[in-house]
Every structure is written in structure tokens, then in C-alpha cells.
Design a protein around this motif. Sequence first.
Motif, PDB file in Angstrom:
ATOM      1  N   GLY A  33      37.843  42.801  45.994  1.00 39.25           N
ATOM      2  CA  GLY A  33      36.493  43.472  46.450  1.00 39.25           C
ATOM      3  C   GLY A  33      35.393  42.843  46.576  1.00 39.25           C
ATOM      4  N   ARG A  34      34.624  42.695  47.434  1.00 41.53           N
ATOM      5  CA  ARG A  34      33.496  42.170  47.519  1.00 41.53           C
ATOM      6  C   ARG A  34      32.879  42.968  48.289  1.00 41.53           C
ATOM      7  N   THR A  35      31.609  43.384  47.844  1.00 46.37           N
ATOM      8  CA  THR A  35      30.611  44.729  48.159  1.00 46.37           C
ATOM      9  C   THR A  35      29.331  44.132  48.261  1.00 46.37           C
ATOM     10  N   VAL A  36      27.999  45.485  48.395  1.00 46.18           N
ATOM     11  CA  VAL A  36      26.542  44.117  48.453  1.00 46.18           C
ATOM     12  C   VAL A  36      25.860  45.715  47.392  1.00 46.18           C
ATOM     13  N   HIS A  37      25.622  44.499  46.314  1.00 45.64           N
ATOM     14  CA  HIS A  37      24.857  45.489  45.330  1.00 45.64           C
ATOM     15  C   HIS A  37      23.503  44.853  45.130  1.00 45.64           C
ATOM     16  N   ASP A  38      22.611  46.535  45.827  1.00 47.01           N
ATOM     17  CA  ASP A  38      21.242  45.260  45.592  1.00 47.01           C
ATOM     18  C   ASP A  38      20.666  44.596  46.267  1.00 47.01           C
ATOM     19  N   GLY A  39      21.059  44.681  47.553  1.00 50.75           N
ATOM     20  CA  GLY A  39      21.012  43.787  47.952  1.00 50.75           C
ATOM     21  C   GLY A  39      21.888  41.972  47.893  1.00 50.75           C
ATOM     22  N   ARG A  40      22.899  41.669  46.907  1.00 51.09           N
ATOM     23  CA  ARG A  40      23.187  41.138  46.877  1.00 51.09           C
ATOM     24  C   ARG A  40      25.053  41.373  46.819  1.00 51.09           C
ATOM     25  N   GLN A  41      25.767  39.812  47.564  1.00 51.62           N
ATOM     26  CA  GLN A  41      27.173  39.727  46.852  1.00 51.62           C
ATOM     27  C   GLN A  41      27.075  40.205  45.810  1.00 51.62           C
ATOM     28  N   VAL A  42      28.659  40.678  45.593  1.00 53.00           N
ATOM     29  CA  VAL A  42      29.087  41.060  44.187  1.00 53.00           C
ATOM     30  C   VAL A  42      30.807  41.088  44.099  1.00 53.00           C
ATOM     31  N   LEU A  43      31.231  40.171  43.344  1.00 49.97           N
ATOM     32  CA  LEU A  43      32.950  41.155  43.348  1.00 49.97           C
ATOM     33  C   LEU A  43      32.951  42.429  42.852  1.00 49.97           C
ATOM     34  N   LYS A  44      34.642  42.698  43.429  1.00 54.61           N
ATOM     35  CA  LYS A  44      34.442  43.803  42.359  1.00 54.61           C
ATOM     36  C   LYS A  44      36.234  44.628  42.242  1.00 54.61           C
ATOM     37  N   PHE A  45      36.378  44.558  40.918  1.00 58.48           N
ATOM     38  CA  PHE A  45      38.192  45.322  40.794  1.00 58.48           C
ATOM     39  C   PHE A  45      38.113  47.007  40.595  1.00 58.48           C
ATOM     40  N   THR A  46      38.825  47.397  42.037  1.00 58.13           N
ATOM     41  CA  THR A  46      38.953  48.628  41.720  1.00 58.13           C
ATOM     42  C   THR A  46      40.632  48.868  41.263  1.00 58.13           C
ATOM     43  N   PHE A  47      40.249  49.207  40.000  1.00 56.51           N
ATOM     44  CA  PHE A  47      42.060  50.080  39.354  1.00 56.51           C
ATOM     45  C   PHE A  47      42.854  50.913  39.680  1.00 56.51           C
ATOM     46  N   VAL A  48      43.634  50.871  40.374  1.00 55.90           N
ATOM     47  CA  VAL A  48      44.670  52.240  40.573  1.00 55.90           C
ATOM     48  C   VAL A  48      45.844  52.163  40.570  1.00 55.90           C
ATOM     49  N   ASN A  49      46.497  51.231  39.528  1.00 59.34           N
ATOM     50  CA  ASN A  49      47.646  50.580  39.679  1.00 59.34           C
ATOM     51  C   ASN A  49      47.876  51.299  37.957  1.00 59.34           C
ATOM     52  N   LEU A  78      43.307  54.076  33.713  1.00 63.26           N
ATOM     53  CA  LEU A  78      42.736  53.108  34.196  1.00 63.26           C
ATOM     54  C   LEU A  78      41.238  53.193  34.186  1.00 63.26           C
ATOM     55  N   VAL A  79      40.795  53.796  33.386  1.00 60.66           N
ATOM     56  CA  VAL A  79      39.018  53.893  33.413  1.00 60.66           C
ATOM     57  C   VAL A  79      39.180  53.041  31.942  1.00 60.66           C
ATOM     58  N   ASP A  80      39.816  53.353  31.160  1.00 60.58           N
ATOM     59  CA  ASP A  80      39.581  52.471  30.077  1.00 60.58           C
ATOM     60  C   ASP A  80      39.964  50.426  30.239  1.00 60.58           C
ATOM     61  N   LEU A  81      40.730  50.414  31.337  1.00 57.54           N
ATOM     62  CA  LEU A  81      40.713  49.298  31.536  1.00 57.54           C
ATOM     63  C   LEU A  81      39.825  48.969  32.158  1.00 57.54           C
ATOM     64  N   ALA A  82      39.048  49.568  33.214  1.00 56.51           N
ATOM     65  CA  ALA A  82      37.580  49.596  33.612  1.00 56.51           C
ATOM     66  C   ALA A  82      37.085  49.173  32.616  1.00 56.51           C
ATOM     67  N   GLU A  83      36.661  49.612  31.630  1.00 58.46           N
ATOM     68  CA  GLU A  83      35.545  49.847  30.052  1.00 58.46           C
ATOM     69  C   GLU A  83      35.887  48.279  30.001  1.00 58.46           C
ATOM     70  N   ALA A  84      37.489  47.786  29.572  1.00 59.02           N
ATOM     71  CA  ALA A  84      37.963  46.553  28.947  1.00 59.02           C
ATOM     72  C   ALA A  84      37.757  45.765  29.676  1.00 59.02           C
ATOM     73  N   THR A  85      37.753  45.502  31.127  1.00 59.63           N
ATOM     74  CA  THR A  85      37.429  44.745  32.011  1.00 59.63           C
ATOM     75  C   THR A  85      36.247  44.077  32.099  1.00 59.63           C
ATOM     76  N   ALA A  86      35.124  45.510  31.956  1.00 59.72           N
ATOM     77  CA  ALA A  86      33.424  45.140  31.657  1.00 59.72           C
ATOM     78  C   ALA A  86      33.408  44.151  30.447  1.00 59.72           C
ATOM     79  N   GLY A  87      34.401  44.271  28.810  1.00 66.03           N
ATOM     80  CA  GLY A  87      33.898  43.600  28.196  1.00 66.03           C
ATOM     81  C   GLY A  87      34.445  42.107  28.060  1.00 66.03           C
ATOM     82  N   LEU A  88      35.792  42.550  28.848  1.00 61.97           N
ATOM     83  CA  LEU A  88      36.029  40.457  29.369  1.00 61.97           C
ATOM     84  C   LEU A  88      35.000  39.907  30.411  1.00 61.97           C
ATOM     85  N   VAL A  89      34.546  40.580  31.230  1.00 66.21           N
ATOM     86  CA  VAL A  89      33.720  40.114  31.992  1.00 66.21           C
ATOM     87  C   VAL A  89      32.523  39.404  32.000  1.00 66.21           C
ATOM     88  N   GLU A  90      32.142  40.024  30.299  1.00 63.49           N
ATOM     89  CA  GLU A  90      31.216  39.739  30.114  1.00 63.49           C
ATOM     90  C   GLU A  90      31.587  38.406  29.191  1.00 63.49           C
TER      91      GLU A  90
END
Length: 490
Positions: free
Chosen positions: A450-466, A388-400
Amino acid sequence: MSGAERSTSFTSDRDGWDALARAVGQLASAMADTQGDGAFSGVATEVLAAQIAQLDPCPKEPVPFEEVVGEVALVLGTHGVNTTSGTTLAHLHSPTMTLSAATDAVISAANQSMDSYDQSPAATLVEDHLLAWLGGELGMEPGCAGVMTAGGTGSNVLALTLAREAAARRVGHSTVYDGLPPEASSWRIVTGEKSHFSIQRAAALLGLGHKAVVPVASVSSGAIDLEALDVALEAEAQRGHQVIAIVGTAGTTDLGSIDPLGALADRAEALGAWFHVDGAVASAFILSDRLAPRLAGIGRADSVTVDFHKLFWQPIAASALVVAGGERSFDLLRVPSAYLDREEDRAEGVLNLVGRSLDTTRRADALKVLVGLRTTGRARFGAMVERLVDLAEATAGLVESTEGLELVVEPSSVTVLFRYRGEVVDPEHLDAINTAIQRSLFTSGQAVVGRTVHDGRQVLKFTFVNPELDLGAVEATLELIASTGQKLAH
Ligand SMILES: Cc1ncc(COP(=O)(O)O)c(C=O)c1O
């Protein structure tokens, strides 16, 4: 009795257990037929509400079980959120291990309550054994002990209730017997600004109020900024406030960040304050040799929250609070009772877990956790968390590398914060687009993001639990988000 299961049969003999197995089999089969691959059907709330409103909760004549099976599948399958779907990415609410879920059904049927030994002898010992083991894995000293709770919120509230009593005892008082002492108005709980809202909720319930919670600024990862912490502690001292607890988080809800726990332990020790770690999310790292070092210092905590229903893939409800022992034990709150937790039992070494718990009647949830852990084994378990941790890291690369998307923060554990950016420059417009993306994916049933607020701005969130999720599915969802954003931007 096949085909005619009735709710008025009980598991009093083999026929009863066979009936349970058949009923669970029918329910599971209906779920398999209806669940599908998607995250959610996207049904309109009005349509769903009308369907649910038609269910008479207690009709004069019984409804055949076969019909009710269809209703359960409608609620949890057809129109539920599928935790196993590749497009369910919003929350920390995980798919469950099948063998734990099966054990959960038997726990429900056996229905032993965890308040006193004479209601659940072996299950009492299982809970005590599992949570002493957990404390050891966390690096706590022998003598630590735990109790299962319904969730991380309950575990955090219990921890801070203990912390408040420990503070009161230090001034020769007891909140348990006397209520709050006058000094309580100056009591403070210091925690990271990103810690979970249950810390505020605990302060409110404990009569200290939200004002008692001092939020400390974080570094960019979301972890507590130690310089800011020292400034905050100094400022509280100047104001004549007493810090009764420092709360660190191992895995914040949005950013997955892990506070520098060893440094927090030092500060708490110097002040004589209770040190609580909310490890609801990242405590599962203890079972991975690679990830465990990220939790360094957790074993010095006076109490630790561990949520088995998050990264341990256990059916809700399954959380635990483990407490250090000695003067920092559950005994701070214990109220003996003549019918349930007698002094004579204690003298004879009989364990009544009600003495550790805020609840009285409680499910034997530790058993399903034990089954899940034993049938998975440490190596496989650790590898699943690492994935799951690896997936989050790889996803960050994909987002970019996905056109139109922007990474908001480098991931610290299992969450990734990002947003649609496109060519849009107006921050309000960007907020509106990201809000609309999350809503439209949900209402169309395409993805639960997911959607939350970061530094006052709306951002999207993926949570990897699967742990079965693959990067290809994540990539497809990112492309869907980018194209949805593009359409909304024009
Ligand atoms: C860091 C943290 N602590 C506590 C909780 C509360 O846990 P629960 O929902 O089990 O009450 C959450 C929930 O997401 C969380 O993320």
C-alpha cells in the motif's frame, strides 16, 4: 454431460447441480494450476488490455466451457492479485474462507432475492437472525436489527440517510416525503479527519455536501482528539449549526486507529445527534476477548457498519448495517410497496427486508457469513483476528530493525505505516523514492504494497488481512523494500 458444460443448463434437477459442481471443480482446478505464490504477474497493462480486448463478449457461436475456464483462470489466477500471497499486503481485501466461498456459489445458483419474504423465506430469517446476533455481540440493546449491504460504503451511506431523516423528524419534517428542510443548510456531520471518504460521499448524496462534514483533528495514533472534538462542537454551536450525527471509526483505513467510542457516544447523546460507528475494519474484534475491550462504547451507537468481507474473510460482497431500533430504526426510511412490502404483511408479522435496504434485489449473502462463522467457531475466529494484530505489532519492530526503513506510526490494529528513509534528507526526494518503490514492486509483480499520504508525505502501508501470513514472509518483503529503496536512492 461431463466435459461439455453449457451456460444454458440450469440447476433444475440433480443433473443441473452436478453440472454446477463439475463446473466449479474445473474452475477451482484451473485456479490452483495458475495462481502461484506471487502477488501479481507484473504483466504490462497494454499486454493485458490486448488480451482482454480479444474476448468477444457475445460471439455468434458459443465458446466451449473448457476454453472459458482458461480465460477465467487468466483473469483471476495468472493476472489477478492473489489475496492469499505472502506479498499481497496493500488493502483490506482479504482471502476468503473456502466454505463461505463454496456457499457463495450455491447462493448464486439458488438466486433467491432478499427483498421480500416470498422470494427468500428462510434466507430472510437467516439475515435477520445473524444481524440481530451481531447487534447483541456489539453490545446493542435487544430490538436492534440489521441489513446486509454491498459494502462499507453502502452501509455508511444508509446510516447517514437514517441520521438525516431522524434529524428532520425532530423539526417536524421528513426528508423522505418533503426533501430537505431549510434548516438542512446548517446540518453538520462531525467525524475524525481520518474517517473513510464514504462519509463525505454520503453527505454529497444526501444533498448536504462535503461542507457539512466537519473533520476533527486526531491524536498521533489517528484516533479523534477529544479536546479538538469539544472545540469543534462548541464552534459549530456558535455558528448556529446543528450536529445531526457524530461518526466514530473503529479501525481507520490507513492507521487502523479506533476512536474513543464511549466518549463519542456521550457527546452524541448530549446533542441528541445520531451516533454512527464505522466498524468496517475493527468490528471483528468483538469475537476476541482480548481485543473486544478496544471497542468499548460501540454498543451505544445508533448504527454500526460491519464489513464481513474484510476481517471476517468473507467473499465480497458482505457488509452489514446494524441499527439500534425504536425511534432509530430502519422504519425511518421505509416506503411500503403494494407488490413487495405490503402493510398487511407487516400486520401479520411477515418480514420483507426491502423495508431496511437501499437496494431492492439483493443476494442472500448472510448465509455464507453464517457458514463461515459456524464452521470456524468463536475461539478460532478470535485467535485469527488476534494473529493479525500481533503480526502488525511484530512488523513494526521489524521495520525499526531493518536498515533504511522508518516506522511512521505505531500500529493500532492491522495496518503498519512506514517508509524508506536511508540517508536521504530531502523530503521531496524521499516521496519520489517511496512512490517508486511501491510502483516498481507492483509492476514487477514482486509485491503489492500500500501507499498513502501521512502528514503530507508519501508513506508505505502493510495491511494484514491474511491469517496464514507468517512473519518470515513479511521480513523478506521489508528487506526487498529496503534494497529497492537503496537502489532508487542512488
Ligand atoms: C474504515 C472504512 N470504512 C468504510 C470502507 C468502505 O468499505 P467498502 O470498500 O466495503 O465499501 C472502508 C474501505 O476500506 C474502510 O476502510
